[in-house]
Design an enzyme around this catalytic site. Structure first.
Site, short mmCIF file in Angstrom:
data_model
loop_
_atom_site.label_atom_id
_atom_site.label_comp_id
_atom_site.label_asym_id
_atom_site.label_seq_id
_atom_site.Cartn_x
_atom_site.Cartn_y
_atom_site.Cartn_z
N GLU A 34 0.90 -1.50 0.21
CA GLU A 34 -0.43 -0.22 0.01
C GLU A 34 0.48 1.13 -0.12
O GLU A 34 2.01 1.33 0.73
CB GLU A 34 -0.73 0.53 1.24
CG GLU A 34 -2.21 0.74 1.04
CD GLU A 34 -3.10 -0.13 0.14
OE1 GLU A 34 -3.43 -0.19 -1.11
OE2 GLU A 34 -3.72 -1.32 0.39
N SER A 129 -12.17 -0.02 -6.03
CA SER A 129 -11.76 0.24 -7.53
C SER A 129 -13.22 0.58 -8.48
O SER A 129 -12.76 -0.53 -9.51
CB SER A 129 -10.94 -0.33 -7.62
OG SER A 129 -9.63 0.22 -9.02
N SER A 130 -14.25 0.93 -8.09
CA SER A 130 -15.17 0.57 -9.23
C SER A 130 -14.96 1.44 -10.14
O SER A 130 -15.31 1.49 -11.25
CB SER A 130 -16.92 0.84 -8.35
OG SER A 130 -15.95 2.72 -7.57
N ASP A 175 -4.78 0.01 -10.08
CA ASP A 175 -6.49 -0.89 -10.18
C ASP A 175 -6.98 -1.25 -11.19
O ASP A 175 -7.32 -2.24 -11.76
CB ASP A 175 -7.07 0.67 -9.76
CG ASP A 175 -6.70 1.35 -8.66
OD1 ASP A 175 -6.06 0.75 -7.81
OD2 ASP A 175 -7.47 2.85 -8.11
P1 ADP Z 1 -13.15 4.18 -5.66
O1 ADP Z 1 -12.18 3.30 -7.39
O2 ADP Z 1 -12.38 3.24 -4.77
O3 ADP Z 1 -14.73 3.22 -5.72
P2 ADP Z 1 -13.57 6.22 -7.45
O4 ADP Z 1 -13.20 7.72 -5.49
O5 ADP Z 1 -12.15 6.48 -7.15
O6 ADP Z 1 -13.91 5.10 -5.36
O7 ADP Z 1 -14.09 5.93 -7.72
C1 ADP Z 1 -15.40 5.87 -7.32
C2 ADP Z 1 -16.74 7.03 -8.52
O8 ADP Z 1 -16.74 6.25 -10.10
C3 ADP Z 1 -18.14 6.97 -8.19
O9 ADP Z 1 -18.60 8.29 -7.35
C4 ADP Z 1 -18.56 7.41 -9.79
O10 ADP Z 1 -18.14 8.58 -9.97
C5 ADP Z 1 -17.48 6.51 -10.64
N1 ADP Z 1 -18.60 4.78 -10.48
C6 ADP Z 1 -18.10 3.71 -9.91
N2 ADP Z 1 -19.02 3.14 -10.43
C7 ADP Z 1 -20.06 3.91 -11.37
C8 ADP Z 1 -21.06 3.56 -11.58
N3 ADP Z 1 -21.85 2.08 -11.39
N4 ADP Z 1 -22.36 3.99 -11.77
C9 ADP Z 1 -21.74 5.27 -11.96
N5 ADP Z 1 -20.62 5.68 -12.06
C10 ADP Z 1 -19.40 5.20 -11.06
MG MG Z 2 -10.95 4.33 -7.90
#
Ligand code: ADP
Ligand code: MG
Length: 386
Positions: A34, A129-130, A175
């Site tokens: 990390e 890492s969405s 990621d």
């Molecule tokens: P993480 O990557 O840890 O989840 P981040 O802040 O880097 O957190 O990314 C999250 C952002 O990605 C959300 O605020 C949104 O803008 C976008 N996002 C992720 N998944 C979706 C989804 N299924 N639909 C719309 N936007 C999304």
């Molecule tokens: Mg992210």
């Protein structure tokens, strides 16, 4: 999240034509390593079973239209355009900077417009890492729709560039590489300097172990500013030590003797020892000693808490409660100040560990944590047509 067929049907309902296919890209957890990525060091992520799916069809008008089942606002934007971040989009469009940004970066490789419908079962902003899953699912879809071949390591770099240049988030390569390169039953050892990676066998269930991701439900309040500050401190320390990056520090004692500032000394201590913990973890995994990973996770957590100073109360509480309930180890994951904790426990103790963490949160009146069982899963792929 609905299945691929339901997502394709929903696409037809929204856009009035059938999608050409459905693509999926997973989120990831970093087992260990990390705050090493931007120090040119090593990370060891694995892909989750959860991720982002995209139903998509090409468009010939140079426009990208994106909708998400997790976002209220549909966004239409030209593929041709400068960085999204410089266009000052209102908050309700912000989510679309990820897919539109990918379309703008990939345009230089020959992709074009598309209609996309996005669906996800990955919590957002939980450090799983969405954002990269969204970028990578979009990138694979656009390449396939427009018949553009880009190898996966290069695609990971392009998706990273989209997040850096288009969204304006200075993330490292981990990621996107994890989402695109991971394989089931393995973790991905990634050298963040060369971009080279290796698959390391990792199947906790085979050793009677379970990995739990605890979403601590704490918002990343300080995350942006503190992350930038840590990066700057690491760069400053590397400059003072006369190395290109902290990855190049081979003599920790010597480095600590050279640096006067106690804050910089703590940061260097974390980064150098964390790279060693990645190496040691890879050794344990190659030996099939999954149970012993607990000690590595614990050491990583203490280092992140005390030397790098990026942990947060909900993470410390989750780790402590899990250990008291008999877990083998646990650590905060992600940038810090919010997000998730990873816990390694014998499978037959997993329920006791969950209950203990939930009880510790209830005692403090905190929002109940969410638990996800983390199974090292396959990377991004086209789902339909197979
Ligand atoms: P993480 O990557 O840890 O989840 P981040 O802040 O880097 O957190 O990314 C999250 C952002 O990605 C959300 O605020 C949104 O803008 C976008 N996002 C992720 N998944 C979706 C989804 N299924 N639909 C719309 N936007 C999304
Ligand atoms: Mg992210």
């Amino acid at each position: 999240m609905t299945g691929p067929r339901a997502l394709a049907e929903a696409f037809t309902g929204v856009f009035g034509r059938e999608p050409e296919g459905v693509w999926h890209a997973p989120g990831r957890v970093n087992l260990i390593g990390e705050h090493t990525d931007y120090n040119d060091g090593f990370v060891l992520p694995f892909a989750l079973g959860l991720g982002v799916s995209v139903a998509a069809a090409p468009r010939g008008d140079g426009v990208i239209e994106v909708r998400s089942r997790q976002a209220a606002t549909a966004v239409t934007a030209p593929v041709d355009g400068g960085p999204v971040v410089s266009e000052g989009w209102p908050a309700e469009r912000a989510w679309a900077a990820y897919p539109v940004g990918v379309a703008r970066v990939l345009r230089e490789r020959g992709t074009g417009g598309a209609s996309l419908l996005i669906d996800s079962d990955l919590p957002q902003g939980a450090g799983l890492s969405s954002s990269a899953a969204l970028e990578c699912a979009t990138a694979l879809a656009l390449c396939d729709l427009h018949g553009v071949a880009v190898d996966r390591p290069a695609l990971a770099r392009l998706a990273q560039r989209a997040e850096n240049e288009q969204v304006g988030v200075p993330c490292g390569l981990m990621d996107q590489a994890a989402s695109l390169l991971c394989t089931a039953g393995h973790a991905l050892l990634l050298d963040c300097r060369s971009g080279l990676s290796a698959q390391v066998p990792f199947a906790p269930a085979g050793s009677g172990m379970t990995l739990l991701v605890v979403d601590t439900r704490a918002a990343h309040a300080l995350a942006g500013g503190e992350y930038g500050r840590r990066r700057a401190e690491c760069e400053e320390a590397a400059a003072l030590l006369g190395v290109a990056a902290l990855r190049d520090v081979t003599d920790l004692a010597g480095a600590l003797g050279t640096l006067r500032d106690p804050v910089l000394r703590r940061r260097v201590q974390h980064v150098v020892t964390e790279n060693h913990r990645v190496e040691a973890t890879v050794g344990l995994l190659r030996a099939g000693a999954v149970t012993e990973l607990g000690a590595m996770l614990n050491a990583s957590h203490l280092s992140l808490r005390d030397q790098f100073e990026v942990s947060w109360p909900e993470a410390d509480t989750a780790v402590n409660a899990a250990l008291r309930a008999g877990a083998r180890g646990g650590r905060m994951v992600g940038g810090g100040f919010g997000g998730s904790v990873l816990v390694l426990t014998a499978a037959d103790r997993a329920e006791r560990v969950r209950d203990a963490v939930a009880a510790a949160y209830a005692e403090r009146g905190w929002t109940p944590p969410e638990f996800i069982e983390a199974v090292p899963s396959r990377g991004a792929r086209r789902v339909t047509p197979a």
